[in-house]
Scaffold this active site. Structure first.
Site, short mmCIF file in Angstrom:
data_model
loop_
_atom_site.label_atom_id
_atom_site.label_comp_id
_atom_site.label_asym_id
_atom_site.label_seq_id
_atom_site.Cartn_x
_atom_site.Cartn_y
_atom_site.Cartn_z
N GLU A 70 -2.56 -0.36 3.42
CA GLU A 70 -2.03 -1.55 2.94
C GLU A 70 -0.33 -1.63 3.13
OE1 GLU A 70 -5.99 -1.27 0.63
OE2 GLU A 70 -4.00 -0.12 0.83
N PHE A 132 -11.91 -0.41 -14.77
CA PHE A 132 -11.68 0.08 -13.33
C PHE A 132 -11.00 -0.49 -12.36
CE2 PHE A 132 -13.40 1.15 -9.08
CZ PHE A 132 -13.02 2.63 -8.90
N GLN A 133 -9.77 0.18 -12.07
CA GLN A 133 -8.91 -0.53 -11.08
C GLN A 133 -8.07 -1.86 -11.72
OE1 GLN A 133 -10.73 -1.25 -7.33
NE2 GLN A 133 -10.42 0.97 -6.72
N VAL A 402 13.95 4.43 9.66
CA VAL A 402 15.39 4.87 9.14
C VAL A 402 15.77 6.20 9.41
CG1 VAL A 402 14.61 3.24 7.16
CG2 VAL A 402 14.05 5.58 7.09
N PHE A 487 18.45 12.92 8.81
CA PHE A 487 19.32 12.06 8.20
C PHE A 487 19.74 12.59 6.97
CE2 PHE A 487 21.73 8.63 6.35
CZ PHE A 487 22.70 8.44 7.49
#
Length: 597
Positions: A70, A132-133, A402, A487
């Site tokens: 997602e 649940f959830q 990035v 980086f």
């Protein structure tokens, strides 16, 4: 630009309920999206979304784009919104499903692109029972949205959806609707909502006396520099007129590169951590700075003694990065249109010419770093970025992860007014490039999309390579594979620390791509970079080019503080004492000897 009104004749792919039956909330929801011009919804299916996804299955004019995570759905929607300038939509099922949207939505919100998120919820009868959830999306999404509302009744569902869509468009950010799966299946007499809102932004013009004050300040300065950001989009002609009158070098922030760099004879590059020494020189040498549509976040790169005029359509951003002598609340285009006639043409262009000469030198030095000598390994990442720029289409859409891929994109990708450049430039999230490539390619199937992916970023959401294949998206993924979180490693060295926790034991990404039915090419020799890119770009389908680049390449900012210099010296000393002398020698050979030596 899509009309913001309900169109007649919304078609269905399958049988509908009888005419004597009211629509379900899901049907009214989807019909509202279709009428507003939404053509796709990014997400992962789940039972709490069944009502909505089943209607999408049956409706013409809208598709469900099934991604593997997602977070990718949110980043993809943000990329679509950036490219099209119009509302894009993502969705997540209850609990963990919509929680995964949050990071991508933060990026969309901070990048100010219009995105609607549909967050499904557990059954209403179970709310408050630690079911649940069960989560609380209204609180979870509050900080990354302009509007987040829970739909508890079927009769107000469409109204809330309409408000959410208009808010996302008007405020250029994220809006969230939270809808339980059982409410989505209920009947409603509400008709699909009219959007009744144009995508064109309203004109915001500062008072005449403020514009006159800005003109007086700028006319009275000898050396004026301009710093422009994302707010300069659509104001290129007006910006060039202002620079010509003021004989002002134009520096851009990363999000301004796309609209400021093309056809700009006053361009002196970027400043900041990603930028050029020339951009830093121009700003530090000016006695007046005109800031246009930018919230450039690094105070250390602003001049200490210059007079500052800041123009921004969002007044709350004025003066929050540096001291401002005069703030003008207005859009850049309309403000410059009113300001330019009041600016006196400066006869002396010595400051501008000095800055342009500095830029030419800095540009030459950067180009000299972007070389590839056959057999000379590992490959310089600058050379790879320059070759991508040279071979990509004139209207390519680039996405960049990035870290170091963003640095190479900033310095070597050339914007021409037709190209686009996307990244996580405000939020700074890893793993954005591949995800944004999904949305860019889905919404612009006729354009070339190239993802400049870091090996760490690609690995973080590696599963969505499969999305390119499953959705038949011909995006090209170029992997800057240096076996490290490059980086972060550079930041540790600048702080005088030995790198720790930055090693990446990577697979052969090309073979992984091939196993997924994607063209995969691995490159280890500079001589093979151009042929590999040419083959990938010509391929009729998704392709991945895994390029082994130099881990020891330094991406130096345009200004090095005393603390950074001391920190880097400490790192070198620690590396030698710790038995890593070979690393120090390799770093010195890479960065301080002429290329090819």
């Amino acid at each position: 630009m899509r009309a913001g009104r309900l169109e007649c004749g919304v078609r269905d792919r399958g049988p509908k309920p009888g005419d004597d039956m009211a629509q379900t909330v899901s049907e009214a929801f989807v019909d509202t999206l279709v009428a507003a011009g939404v053509r796709r919804v990014y997400g992962v299916v789940g039972d709490s979304l069944n009502g909505i996804t089943d209607v999408i299955r049956r409706r013409e004019g809208i598709d469900w784009l099934h991604v593997r995570h997602e977070e990718v759905a949110a980043f993809a929607a943000g990329a679509e919104a950036h490219i099209t300038g119009e509302l894009a939509v993502c969705a997540g099922s209850c609990g963990p499903g919509n929680l995964h949207l949050i990071n991508g939505l933060y990026d969309c919100h901070r990048s100010r692109v219009p995105v609607l998120a549909i967050a499904a919820q557990i059954p209403t009868s179970e709310l408050g029972s630690n079911y649940f959830q069960e989560t609380n999306p209204q609180l979870l999404f509050k900080d990354c949205s302009h509007y987040c509302e829970f739909i508890s009744q079927a009769e107000h569902a469409v109204r809330v959806l309409g408000i959410a869509m208009r808010t996302a468009i008007a405020k250029k950010g994220v809006a969230v609707v939270v809808i339980p799966g059982d409410v989505a299946l209920r009947k409603t007499s509400a008709a699909p909502a009219f959007l009744a809102l144009d995508y064109a932004p309203s004109i915001v013009l500062p008072p005449a006396e403020s514009i006159a004050g800005a003109a007086d300040l700028l006319n009275g300065a000898d050396r004026v520099a301009i710093l422009g950001g994302a707010g300069c989009a659509g104001a290129h002609d007006e910006l060039m007129q202002a620079a010509a009158r003021l004989k002002a070098p134009v520096v851009h922030a990363m999000r301004g590169k796309e609209s400021i760099e093309p056809d700009n004879p006053f361009d002196v590059g970027m400043t900041g951590l990603l930028g050029f020494s020339s951009g830093y020189h121009a700003m530090m040498s000016c006695d007046a700075l005109l800031m246009l549509g930018t919230d450039f976040p690094y105070p250390q790169f602003f001049p200490a003694d210059a007079k500052v005029v800041q123009v921004d359509v969002r007044g709350e951003q004025i003066g929050r990065r540096t001291r401002v002598d005069l703030g003008l609340v207005g859009g850049v285009r309309e403000t410059l249109s009113a300001l330019n006639p009041l600016l006196r043409e400066k006869p002396d262009r010595r400051y501008l010419d000095d800055c342009l000469e500095h830029y030419a030198t800095a540009r030459k030095e950067l180009d000299e770093l972007a070389v590839g000598k056959p057999g000379k390994k590992p490959i310089h990442p600058q050379y790879l970025a320059k070759e991508v720029d040279a071979l990509a289409a004139d209207d390519a859409v680039f996405t960049c992860d990035v870290g170091t891929p963003t640095i190479w994109a900033a310095r070597y990708l050339r914007m021409n007014g037709r190209r686009n450049l996307l990244g996580s430039f405000c939020h700074g999230s890893m793993a954005n490039a591949l995800a944004q490539a999904v949305g860019a390619q889905a919404s612009r199937p006729g354009r070339q999309v190239v993802s400049l992916s870091g090996d760490g970023g690609l690995a973080m959401l590696l599963g969505d390579l499969l999305t390119l294949r499953q959705l038949k998206l011909p995006a090209k993924v170029v992997v800057f594979n240096n076996g490290s979180l490059g980086f972060v490693e550079l930041e540790m060295k600048a702080a005088g620390l030995l790198p720790y926790g930055t090693d990446l034991e990577n697979p052969d990404f090309a073979k992984l791509a091939e196993s997924a039915g994607i063209l995969g090419i691995r490159v280890e020799d500079p001589a093979d970079v151009r042929p590999a890119l040419q083959r990938a770009f010509a391929h009729d389908g998704p392709a991945l080019v895994d390029v082994l680049v130099n881990r020891q390449e330094l991406a130096m900012p345009p200004s090095i503080s005393a603390a950074q210099a001391l920190g880097f010296s400490l790192y070198l000393l620690k590396a030698v004492i710790g038995g890593k002398g070979d690393e120090v020698v390799d770093l010195a050979r890479t960065n301080f000897l002429p290329r090819g030596k």
